[in-house]
Every structure is written in structure tokens, then in C-alpha cells.
Design an enzyme around this catalytic site. Structure first.
Site, mmCIF file in Angstrom:
data_model
loop_
_atom_site.group_PDB
_atom_site.id
_atom_site.type_symbol
_atom_site.label_atom_id
_atom_site.label_comp_id
_atom_site.label_asym_id
_atom_site.label_seq_id
_atom_site.Cartn_x
_atom_site.Cartn_y
_atom_site.Cartn_z
ATOM 1 N N ASN A 1 8.589 -33.358 -3.824
ATOM 2 C CA ASN A 1 8.941 -34.519 -4.639
ATOM 3 C C ASN A 1 8.187 -35.784 -4.225
ATOM 4 O OD1 ASN A 1 10.528 -35.100 -2.272
ATOM 5 N ND2 ASN A 1 12.197 -33.910 -3.176
ATOM 6 N N THR B 1 7.130 -26.328 -1.954
ATOM 7 C CA THR B 1 7.993 -26.743 -0.856
ATOM 8 C C THR B 1 8.802 -25.565 -0.352
ATOM 9 O OG1 THR B 1 9.891 -28.089 -0.186
ATOM 10 C CG2 THR B 1 9.729 -27.560 -2.511
ATOM 11 N N ILE B 2 8.863 -25.411 0.967
ATOM 12 C CA ILE B 2 9.715 -24.369 1.524
ATOM 13 C C ILE B 2 11.177 -24.770 1.385
ATOM 14 C CG2 ILE B 2 7.968 -23.614 3.170
ATOM 15 C CD1 ILE B 2 9.668 -25.005 5.373
ATOM 16 N N ASP B 3 11.455 -26.076 1.271
ATOM 17 C CA ASP B 3 12.831 -26.562 1.230
ATOM 18 C C ASP B 3 13.514 -26.321 -0.112
ATOM 19 O OD1 ASP B 3 12.687 -27.522 3.833
ATOM 20 O OD2 ASP B 3 11.891 -29.452 3.193
ATOM 21 N N MET C 1 14.513 -24.596 9.315
ATOM 22 C CA MET C 1 13.996 -25.837 8.742
ATOM 23 C C MET C 1 14.815 -26.181 7.501
ATOM 24 S SD MET C 1 9.874 -25.476 9.264
ATOM 25 C CE MET C 1 9.629 -27.242 9.418
ATOM 26 N N GLY C 2 14.738 -27.445 7.095
ATOM 27 C CA GLY C 2 15.531 -27.917 5.963
ATOM 28 C C GLY C 2 16.404 -29.075 6.404
ATOM 29 N N ARG C 3 15.897 -30.296 6.264
ATOM 30 C CA ARG C 3 16.593 -31.461 6.812
ATOM 31 C C ARG C 3 17.812 -31.849 5.988
ATOM 32 N NH1 ARG C 3 12.916 -36.598 7.366
ATOM 33 N NH2 ARG C 3 13.546 -36.938 5.214
ATOM 34 N N GLU D 1 18.484 -27.541 10.518
ATOM 35 C CA GLU D 1 18.044 -28.577 11.452
ATOM 36 C C GLU D 1 18.658 -29.928 11.131
ATOM 37 O OE1 GLU D 1 13.843 -29.231 11.208
ATOM 38 O OE2 GLU D 1 13.846 -29.435 9.022
ATOM 39 N N ARG E 1 7.122 -21.554 7.951
ATOM 40 C CA ARG E 1 6.346 -21.922 6.764
ATOM 41 C C ARG E 1 4.897 -21.452 6.862
ATOM 42 N NH1 ARG E 1 6.434 -28.246 8.405
ATOM 43 N NH2 ARG E 1 4.362 -28.431 9.326
#
Length: 394
Positions: free
Chosen positions: A106, A131-133, A176-178, A233, A285
């Protein structure tokens, strides 16, 4: 004759280069394109006029992009000011670049929107989702997520086998993934039967309750001995602060402490139970071995769709995937107005999160499963005992 430029923004994925491949191959089909430039190291590469011409690269070399992790042309998180977009517009004009593609999340779509505004009708700009998120709004999912999900499924599945082999401790796996828990949630697909790990899934969308968490860990450890916990995370407290205090924070950039390490220490200190943490980190990733075949194919499609859009006169759009069916799995290629995805963050919806907040629902698993590309491996298990009469004891 005119030229096309492709740039990567933000963190790379296991399939970002597959999107690059799709865009280059599609652009080569248009006779009016002379040069297919790639900005070396993203937005910074545009401002520094560091370009490489992919139209001159042999096709056998381009095909390596399909299974190359990271970014083959480099990427960046360069903070851009309004004057930078004006400078970019002049640089594009100088190099006869009329078509621009940005691959990213984004934040990169925000760059797309601002660059289009700076260039007006002189340049056609489109985005390629990456995006991996999986936190780009509007679309069903973004290329990069399927491979990251497949990676965490493999990690959790194998760690769970280790814990079952010597069930004496709690294993915390940090993903991962804030802000968005899509990768963490995918760990649920490591289960093959009821009672299989992961035993607890903690998402950033669900406020962390230390007392409830420790009670659940104690209950599971008393019952199973070995416990597998998967946490994001960016796990947050009820007040919005991260469970593990950030080590550094400036603007959109933030580096959190290791929540897995924090929780393992908490379990040791509060419950006197042995615990350890695992953090695959950026391997999740960058792992080409875990690349999802579905993810790769869709990444190619998105690159080609975005290139086709600008070369046919469309601008201010992002290529996207909209699901038509889960069984059989079918996604439609669409173009989304760039304004709808500029810095818009998509979190896990409530219907994908279990009522107790420590798991995901069957609906999520059904949605996610096709994106992995293949089913998790099946393992042998002879960890049961029988007496001499052949009666199973446990």
C-alpha cells in the site's frame, strides 16, 4: 517509440521477480516499446537515474526470474517529498518514459498515485500488488502472501514434529506481520488432525491478555507436555502498545523487540516451564524453496495485467485478484482505482478469528488453503504403545 519503466518498492518476496517477468514479457509484445527499463533500487534508482534495460536481456535469463527470491533489480523504502515526484516527472520525460509500473504494497501504491498526479496525462502509471503481509485493501490477496503462508506452514509443521518427539517444553514461533496477522493465521494449516499443533495462535488484531495466555499455556502443557505457539511480531496489548517494546520508531518505520523471546521468558518466569523461541524472520519472505506454484503463477499474471493496462492507455490503477470461487479455486484479474489502495491497510476480518482469540476459524483455513499451491507433507507417527495383547495404551 516510447519506453516503459518498472520499479520495486518495499520489502521483496519470493515471487516479486515473477511479477517482473510477467510485466517484461507482456511489454515485449508491444512493438511501440523500445526500452523496458528497470529502476535499480526502486524510487532512489529513479531519482538517481540508475536504469537497466531488460529488453536487452536474453529470454533464458529472464526465465530465471520465476524462481529468484529477493528483488533482481533492487528495491527501496526511500521517503519521498512532493518535490521528489516533480523531479521524477522530469526524469521520465528526459528518458522518453511514458509508462511506469510500481510493484509493492500500500505504500508503493501511494507512490503510484502521487507520481500519476505529478505527471498528469503525459505518463501512464499502474501498480502491481506485492506483499507477504496480505494487507492491501480491496483485493482478495496479494502475490507474495501465498509463498510466505506456505513457508510458515512448513516451519510450524516441522517444529511441531520435533516438539511431539520430546514433549517437555513450549516452543514460541514468531512470524512476520506487524499489524496484520495473515501469515500468523496460516500456521493453522500445519494441522493434520484434531489436537495437532499449533496449539495457540496469537494475532495482532486480538489484544494480548497475559493472564489468559499464561493460563492457556499452563492448561496445554499439563495436558500435552509439548506446546507450540505461533505469534505475530506485532502482538499488541489492549492499549495498542506492542507486547515487546519497540527498539526503534520513526514515522512508518518501527523495529519491535522480539515478542517470541519476550513470551518465552514470561513463561519461564511465571510458570516455571521450559520455553524457547524461534524467529525465521526474513527467511520467510526470501525462501524460494517454499515458493507456492499458485503464488508464482498469479504474480506473473499481475505483472502482465499491469503492463497491458498502461500500454492500452489506462492509468491510476492497480492490478488485482478477486476471488470467484474457493472450490474449485478461481480468481478473476481486475483493475482497482489506485485511490482505493493508497496506504489502506487490510487486517484479518472477525469471521476469520476464533471466538476465544487464540485461533482462526475453518472459514479462514478454507480461504487460505488454495494459496499454498500444495498440501503439507504427511509424516509417519508410531508414538503409541500397546501391551502384549495388542491393546493400545495411549
Amino acid at each position: 517509440m516510447a519506453n516503459l519503466l518498472i520499479a520495486h518498492g518495499g520489502a521483496p518476496t519470493a515471487v516479486i521477480n515473477a511479477s517482473l517477468y510477467g510485466a517484461v514479457m507482456e511489454a515485449k509484445r508491444f512493438p511501440g516499446i523500445e526500452h523496458i527499463y528497470a529502476a535499480v533500487y526502486g524510487s532512489a534508482g529513479i531519482l538517481n537515474e540508475q536504469f537497466t534495460d531488460l529488453a536487452q536481456v536474453p529470454e533464458e535469463e529472464l526465465e530465471k526470474l520465476l524462481r529468484t527470491p529477493g528483488s533482481a533489480i533492487g528495491t527501496s523504502r526511500t521517503h519521498l517529498e512532493p518535490e521528489d515526484y516533480a523531479a521524477m516527472a522530469q526524469i521520465l520525460k528526459k528518458h522518453d518514459i511514458r509508462y511506469v509500473l510500481f510493484t509493492g504494497g500500500n505504500g508503493s501504491m501511494d507512490t503510484c498515485g502521487h507520481l500519476r498526479a505529478a505527471c498528469g496525462n503525459d505518463v501512464f502509471v499502474a501498480g502491481i500488488p506485492k506483499t507477504i503481509d496480505n494487507d492491501i485493501s480491496v483485493i482478495d490477496h496479494a502475490p507474495g502472501y501465498g509463498s510466505a503462508a506456505n513457508f510458515i506452514v512448513q516451519c510450524v509443521s516441522e517444529i511441531a514434529q520435533d516438539v511431539r518427539s520430546l514433549p517437555i517444553h513450549v516452543s514460541i514461533i514468531e512470524t512476520m506481520g506487524r499489524n496484520a496477522g495473515w501469515i500468523t493465521a496460516a500456521a493453522a494449516l500445519a494441522r493434520r488432525a484434531e489436537g495437532d499443533a499449533p496449539d495457540i495462535i496469537c494475532l495482532p488484531e486480538v489484544p494480548f491478555d497475559e493472564e489468559r495466555f499464561l493460563a492457556r499455556v499452563r492448561e496445554l502443557h499439563d495436558k500435552k507436555g509439548g506446546v507450540v505457539v505461533v505469534v505475530s511480531e506485532g502482538l499488541k496489548n489492549a492499549d495498542g502498545s506492542t507486547v515487546a517494546p519497540p527498539l526503534f520508531e520513526e514515522g512508518r518505520a518501527r523495529y519491535d523487540g522480539d515478542v517470541g523471546t519476550y513470551l518465552a521468558r514470561l513463561i519461564i518466569e511465571k510458570l516455571s516451564i521450559k520455553a524457547r523461541s524461534e524467529k525465521p524472520g526474513i527467511w520467510g519472505r526470501a525462501c524460494a524453496q517454499a515458493q507456492s506454484s499458485v503464488d508464482r503463477e498469479e504474480a506473473v499474471r499481475m505483472g502482465a495485467l499491469a503492463a497491458r493496462a498502461v500500454l492500452s492507455g489506462k492509468s491510476g490503477v492497480m492490478a488485482g485478484l478477486m476471488r470467484c470461487s474457493t472450490d474449485p479455486y478461481i480468481c478473476e484479474d481486475v483493475l482497482v482505482p489506485i485511490e482505493q489502495v493508497m496506504l489502506e491497510e487490510r487486517l484479518m476480518p472477525k469471521e476469520f478469528i476464533s471466538d476465544d482469540g487464540f485461533d482462526v476459524t475453518d472459514a479462514f483455513c478454507e480461504w487460505c488453503r488454495p494459496l499454498l499451491g500444495s498440501a503439507p507433507a504427511q509424516y509417519a507417527d508410531f508414538k503409541h504403545s500397546v501391551n502384549m495383547e495388542g491393546v493400545r495404551l495411549h
